[in-house]
Design a protein around this motif. Structure first.
Motif, PDB file in Angstrom:
ATOM      1  N   ASN A  91      53.033  41.430  26.656  1.00 36.55           N
ATOM      2  CA  ASN A  91      52.014  41.155  27.661  1.00 36.55           C
ATOM      3  C   ASN A  91      50.643  41.001  27.015  1.00 36.55           C
ATOM      4  O   ASN A  91      50.324  41.689  26.046  1.00 36.55           O
ATOM      5  CB  ASN A  91      51.963  42.288  28.693  1.00 36.55           C
ATOM      6  N   GLY A  92      49.828  40.111  27.571  1.00 36.75           N
ATOM      7  CA  GLY A  92      48.473  39.955  27.070  1.00 36.75           C
ATOM      8  C   GLY A  92      47.678  41.230  27.217  1.00 36.75           C
ATOM      9  O   GLY A  92      46.943  41.644  26.318  1.00 36.75           O
ATOM     10  N   ILE A 101      47.026  46.223  35.833  1.00 31.32           N
ATOM     11  CA  ILE A 101      46.737  45.564  34.563  1.00 31.32           C
ATOM     12  C   ILE A 101      45.597  46.291  33.855  1.00 31.32           C
ATOM     13  O   ILE A 101      44.545  46.551  34.439  1.00 31.32           O
ATOM     14  CB  ILE A 101      46.360  44.089  34.785  1.00 31.32           C
ATOM     15  N   GLY A 102      45.806  46.580  32.584  1.00 29.72           N
ATOM     16  CA  GLY A 102      44.802  47.284  31.801  1.00 29.72           C
ATOM     17  C   GLY A 102      43.750  46.358  31.221  1.00 29.72           C
ATOM     18  O   GLY A 102      43.676  45.171  31.546  1.00 29.72           O
ATOM     19  N   LEU A 103      42.946  46.910  30.348  1.00 30.77           N
ATOM     20  CA  LEU A 103      41.824  46.184  29.757  1.00 30.77           C
ATOM     21  C   LEU A 103      42.235  45.391  28.531  1.00 30.77           C
ATOM     22  O   LEU A 103      41.686  44.316  28.279  1.00 30.77           O
ATOM     23  CB  LEU A 103      40.726  47.183  29.368  1.00 30.77           C
ATOM     24  N   ASN A 242      36.812  38.647  26.366  1.00 34.52           N
ATOM     25  CA  ASN A 242      37.527  39.180  27.511  1.00 34.52           C
ATOM     26  C   ASN A 242      36.635  39.035  28.755  1.00 34.52           C
ATOM     27  O   ASN A 242      35.500  39.506  28.759  1.00 34.52           O
ATOM     28  CB  ASN A 242      37.846  40.656  27.267  1.00 34.52           C
ATOM     29  N   PRO A 243      37.113  38.384  29.819  1.00 33.52           N
ATOM     30  CA  PRO A 243      36.272  38.212  31.015  1.00 33.52           C
ATOM     31  C   PRO A 243      36.024  39.503  31.790  1.00 33.52           C
ATOM     32  O   PRO A 243      35.154  39.534  32.666  1.00 33.52           O
ATOM     33  CB  PRO A 243      37.087  37.220  31.864  1.00 33.52           C
ATOM     34  N   GLY A 278      45.385  39.231  19.623  1.00 30.26           N
ATOM     35  CA  GLY A 278      44.021  39.412  20.074  1.00 30.26           C
ATOM     36  C   GLY A 278      43.908  40.608  20.989  1.00 30.26           C
ATOM     37  O   GLY A 278      44.908  41.114  21.512  1.00 30.26           O
ATOM     38  N   SER A 279      42.688  41.080  21.216  1.00 28.08           N
ATOM     39  CA  SER A 279      42.468  42.315  21.960  1.00 28.08           C
ATOM     40  C   SER A 279      42.928  42.233  23.408  1.00 28.08           C
ATOM     41  O   SER A 279      43.180  43.268  24.032  1.00 28.08           O
ATOM     42  CB  SER A 279      40.985  42.687  21.920  1.00 28.08           C
ATOM     43  N   PHE A 280      43.036  41.017  23.964  1.00 26.79           N
ATOM     44  CA  PHE A 280      43.638  40.884  25.295  1.00 26.79           C
ATOM     45  C   PHE A 280      44.634  39.730  25.336  1.00 26.79           C
ATOM     46  O   PHE A 280      44.842  39.080  26.331  1.00 26.79           O
ATOM     47  CB  PHE A 280      42.566  40.746  26.397  1.00 26.79           C
TER      48      PHE A 280
END
Length: 339
Positions: A91-92, A101-103, A242-243, A278-280
């Motif tokens: 998962n992203g 959904i997490g950060l 990250n938005p 990537g971080s997300f």
């Protein structure tokens, strides 16, 4: 490390017809031998203060897979940290109870025994402090440690295992945290093709892999150094933002503007199995990551100097990208991921 056997003693009082008498109960809980693999750094200090033991690791593994750690009994640590993905997931962003959904992207759990900082922003420096975070976080398990203890106390098997692991102390918060950390200390990945080549065990790189290793040495090793394939530093490398307005990278921990969107350099071990990246989860494939770095990254005041000095890019030819990917696949440890 020598395989030491600790004899753990507790006293139990029993009332017999001729009065009270004391019975001595002995638990044997041998320490497990963990070896530092060839070329790896030394273990972090916590491995020595919370040494993995037979029953401590068994307890930690059981807890790691137990959904009772979550409020609705649906999510365990293993739900997001899946062995075939190097104990990450696909998962992203992490997905918790009720599909919340997490950060950020779920990081892999591998070679924790050698790490000095944990999580994308390094907010955890001692692994024993980590298990509480997902247990109480709203978008992960959304429970409490008291609620978890209450559930475990209803299971006699857990009571016995906690007593064997921790000197007859019963079920405690520290026992939960320490045993999960002990289990994670045993998750050492050091038997990939790359490792076998380095140890001269009869494996050799293909031409593409060897060329990729050279490209790696020329263009990647500054950040992905040591046998951990990370220098554990925090860097802004200009990845898409990250938005989520809760995201600020390392500055969420330090409060410093200079740490905005800096993240811990991830290990490249088992990288072929930990997509998205990537971080997300900005990138679905390794090729997409390399394309982005080669084409040019986002400008930032604190962009890593390595990128600033190269016009915000790491220039790579199409052949070099193919070769790098070939090399990175040699970092896959089939024994570790269970394939």
């Amino acid at each position: 490390m020598k395989n030491l056997i600790r004899s753990l003693f507790i006293f139990a009082l029993f009332t017999a017809c001729n009065g009270e008498e004391t019975v001595l109960i002995s638990y044997e809980n041998p320490e497990l031998e963990l070896e530092v693999p060839f070329g790896f750094p030394e273990f972090n200090n916590s491995v020595y203060t919370n040494k993995p033991t037979k029953y401590g690791v068994a307890l930690g593994e059981k807890l790691f897979h137990d959904t009772r750690l979550s409020a609705d009994n649906t999510i365990s640590c293993a739900s997001c940290h899946i062995q075939e993905h190097a104990f990450a997931d696909r998962n992203g962003k992490g997905v918790g109870i009720e599909s919340r959904i997490g950060l950020r992207n779920t990081p892999p759990v591998q070679n924790m025994a050698f790490m000095k900082v944990f999580n994308w922003d390094g907010n955890i420096r001692v692994l024993e402090n980590q298990p509480l975070v997902p247990i109480i976080t709203h978008f992960e398990m959304d429970s409490s440690i008291l609620e978890v203890i209450g559930k475990l106390e209803e299971d006699p098997e857990y009571m016995e295992l906690f007593n064997k692991a921790f000197n007859g102390e019963g079920i405690t918060a520290d026992g939960i945290f320490n045993s999960i950390a002990q289990f994670e200390y045993t998750l050492i990945s050091a038997n990939s093709k790359y490792d076998k080549v380095k140890r001269n065990e009869g494996e050799t790189f293909t031409e593409a892999e060897a060329l990729g290793y050279q490209v790696f040495q020329d263009k990647c090793v500054s950040c992905h150094s040591t046998e951990l394939f990370t220098d554990l530093s925090f860097r802004n490398i200009g990845f898409p933002l990250n938005p989520d307005d809760e995201e600020a990278g390392r500055s969420r921990v330090t409060g410093l503007a200079e740490d905005f969107m800096r993240f811990r350099v991830p290990s490249l071990r088992n990288i072929a199995h930990t997509a998205p990246y990537g971080s997300f989860g900005q990138f679905e494939t390794l090729r997409a990551v390399l394309d982005y770095l080669s084409n040019g990254v986002l400008e930032a005041d604190n962009l890593d100097p390595i990128l600033k000095e190269n016009n915000n890019r790491i220039p790579l030819s199409e052949a070099e990208k193919d070769q790098l990917i070939a090399f990175m696949h040699t970092l896959s440890d089939s024994e570790f991921i269970g394939k």
